[in-house]
Design a protein around this motif. Structure first.
Motif, short mmCIF file in Angstrom:
data_model
loop_
_atom_site.label_atom_id
_atom_site.label_comp_id
_atom_site.label_asym_id
_atom_site.label_seq_id
_atom_site.Cartn_x
_atom_site.Cartn_y
_atom_site.Cartn_z
N MET A 49 1.00 -1.18 -0.12
CA MET A 49 0.18 0.07 -0.13
C MET A 49 1.01 1.30 -0.06
N ALA A 50 0.39 2.17 -0.43
CA ALA A 50 1.04 3.55 -0.74
C ALA A 50 1.38 4.22 0.70
N GLU A 51 2.24 5.31 0.69
CA GLU A 51 2.34 5.93 1.92
C GLU A 51 1.28 6.96 2.14
N SER A 52 0.83 7.17 3.44
CA SER A 52 -0.21 7.88 3.53
C SER A 52 0.22 9.51 3.42
N ALA A 53 -0.68 10.37 3.40
CA ALA A 53 -0.24 11.58 3.32
C ALA A 53 0.06 12.16 4.88
N VAL A 54 0.60 13.31 4.95
CA VAL A 54 0.65 13.80 6.50
C VAL A 54 -0.45 14.91 6.61
N GLU A 55 -0.97 15.17 7.69
CA GLU A 55 -1.68 16.13 8.04
C GLU A 55 -0.89 17.41 8.14
N ILE A 56 -1.56 18.46 7.55
CA ILE A 56 -1.03 19.87 8.10
C ILE A 56 -2.04 20.60 8.47
N SER A 57 -1.52 21.85 9.13
CA SER A 57 -2.36 22.90 9.82
C SER A 57 -2.88 23.99 8.75
N PRO A 58 -4.03 24.42 8.99
CA PRO A 58 -4.38 25.53 8.04
C PRO A 58 -3.30 26.66 8.02
N LEU A 59 -2.62 27.02 8.87
CA LEU A 59 -1.63 27.80 8.93
C LEU A 59 -0.40 27.61 8.01
N GLU A 60 -0.19 26.27 7.93
CA GLU A 60 0.89 25.97 6.95
C GLU A 60 0.27 26.21 5.55
N VAL A 61 -0.99 25.87 5.39
CA VAL A 61 -1.27 26.15 4.31
C VAL A 61 -1.56 27.56 3.65
N GLN A 62 -1.71 28.24 4.68
CA GLN A 62 -1.76 29.94 4.33
C GLN A 62 -0.61 30.30 3.92
N LEU A 63 0.45 29.84 4.51
CA LEU A 63 2.09 30.36 4.38
C LEU A 63 2.37 29.83 3.01
N LEU A 64 1.87 28.45 2.57
CA LEU A 64 2.32 28.29 1.33
C LEU A 64 1.70 28.97 0.42
N GLU A 65 0.47 29.12 0.43
CA GLU A 65 -0.48 29.94 -0.36
C GLU A 65 0.10 31.57 -0.47
N LEU A 66 0.73 32.17 0.53
CA LEU A 66 1.28 33.36 0.37
C LEU A 66 2.48 33.40 -0.38
N LYS A 67 3.29 32.11 -0.40
CA LYS A 67 4.62 32.03 -1.16
C LYS A 67 4.42 31.52 -2.35
N LYS A 68 3.24 31.17 -3.00
CA LYS A 68 3.02 30.55 -4.30
C LYS A 68 3.76 31.05 -5.62
N ILE A 69 4.20 29.96 -6.21
CA ILE A 69 4.94 30.55 -7.47
C ILE A 69 3.93 31.17 -8.35
N SER A 70 2.78 30.56 -8.84
CA SER A 70 1.90 30.96 -9.73
C SER A 70 0.29 30.12 -9.39
N PHE A 71 -0.32 30.75 -10.11
CA PHE A 71 -1.89 30.00 -9.89
C PHE A 71 -2.01 28.98 -11.26
N LEU A 72 -2.42 27.60 -10.97
CA LEU A 72 -2.34 26.92 -12.09
C LEU A 72 -4.18 26.70 -12.55
N GLY A 73 -5.12 26.92 -11.96
CA GLY A 73 -6.33 26.74 -12.35
C GLY A 73 -7.45 26.58 -11.15
N HIS A 74 -8.78 26.52 -11.66
CA HIS A 74 -9.60 26.44 -10.58
C HIS A 74 -10.86 25.35 -11.29
N GLY A 75 -11.56 24.94 -10.43
CA GLY A 75 -12.77 23.91 -10.66
C GLY A 75 -13.88 24.45 -9.78
N ALA A 76 -15.05 23.38 -9.95
CA ALA A 76 -16.09 23.66 -9.23
C ALA A 76 -15.91 23.72 -7.90
N SER A 77 -14.91 22.95 -7.39
CA SER A 77 -14.86 23.08 -5.90
C SER A 77 -13.58 23.67 -5.15
#
Length: 178
Positions: free
Chosen positions: A1-29
């Motif tokens: 079985m594949a390795e499971s993903a690690v859980e990260i905090s909302p703060l970590e997501v916000q920091l990644l988003e602030l330092k994003k390289i570029s926008f790739l796209g969007h969808g319905a969700s």
């Protein structure tokens, strides 16, 4: 079985988003940004609302099950509170971009892409997963410097189901082709 993903905090997501390289796209969700995570370029998919969480949880589960089959990205991390997924980056040119903007050299390249896509879908089915949302913008094509297709990746597994599974009927006033 594949390795499971690690859980990260909302703060970590916000920091990644602030330092994003570029926008790739969007969808319905949600939408997808290109970010650096773990020393590599990755796709950060962020849900528009908390109601997207079941789709994100399903996508994570399906991607862990297929473990890269069909050229699918591998899920590295997730945040259930936002919801958000961090996945390996498969490229920025989808099938719409490649075909409509004629980013290929000749018609044989289209045949190569079609064959690789067929093989990718077969790999997914061999892993016991049906994509359920296969369309041109859910197929990413890596091209070489000469405009020749190299690798086809099937992406976006939010609607995927195990073989034999089904979706609950959607109640909508707008008929859907799918």
């Amino acid at each position: 079985m594949a390795e499971s993903a690690v859980e990260i905090s909302p703060l970590e997501v916000q920091l990644l988003e602030l330092k994003k390289i570029s926008f790739l796209g969007h969808g319905a969700s949600g939408y997808v940004d290109l970010v650096f995570y773990g020393g590599q370029k990755c796709a950060l998919k962020i849900g528009q609302t908390a109601s997207a969480l079941p789709s994100f949880e399903n996508e994570r589960k399906m991607m862990e099950l297929i473990a890269g089959a069909g050229g699918a990205p591998r899920v590295l991390a997730f945040c259930p509170k936002i919801p958000a997924l961090i996945m390996t980056f498969c490229g920025a040119k989808d099938l719409v971009d490649v075909v409509e903007k004629r980013r290929f050299r000749d018609e044989r390249d289209l045949l190569t892409i079609a064959l690789q896509l067929t093989q990718a879908v077969q790999e997914l089915h061999q892993k016991g997963v049906v994509h359920c949302d296969l369309k041109p913008n859910n197929v990413v094509v890596e091209m070489d410097d000469e405009g020749r297709p190299q690798t086809v990746h099937v992406i976006d597994f939010g609607l995927a189901r195990p073989i034999g599974g089904k979706h609950t009927p959607m109640k909508t006033c707008l008929p859907r082709e799918w």
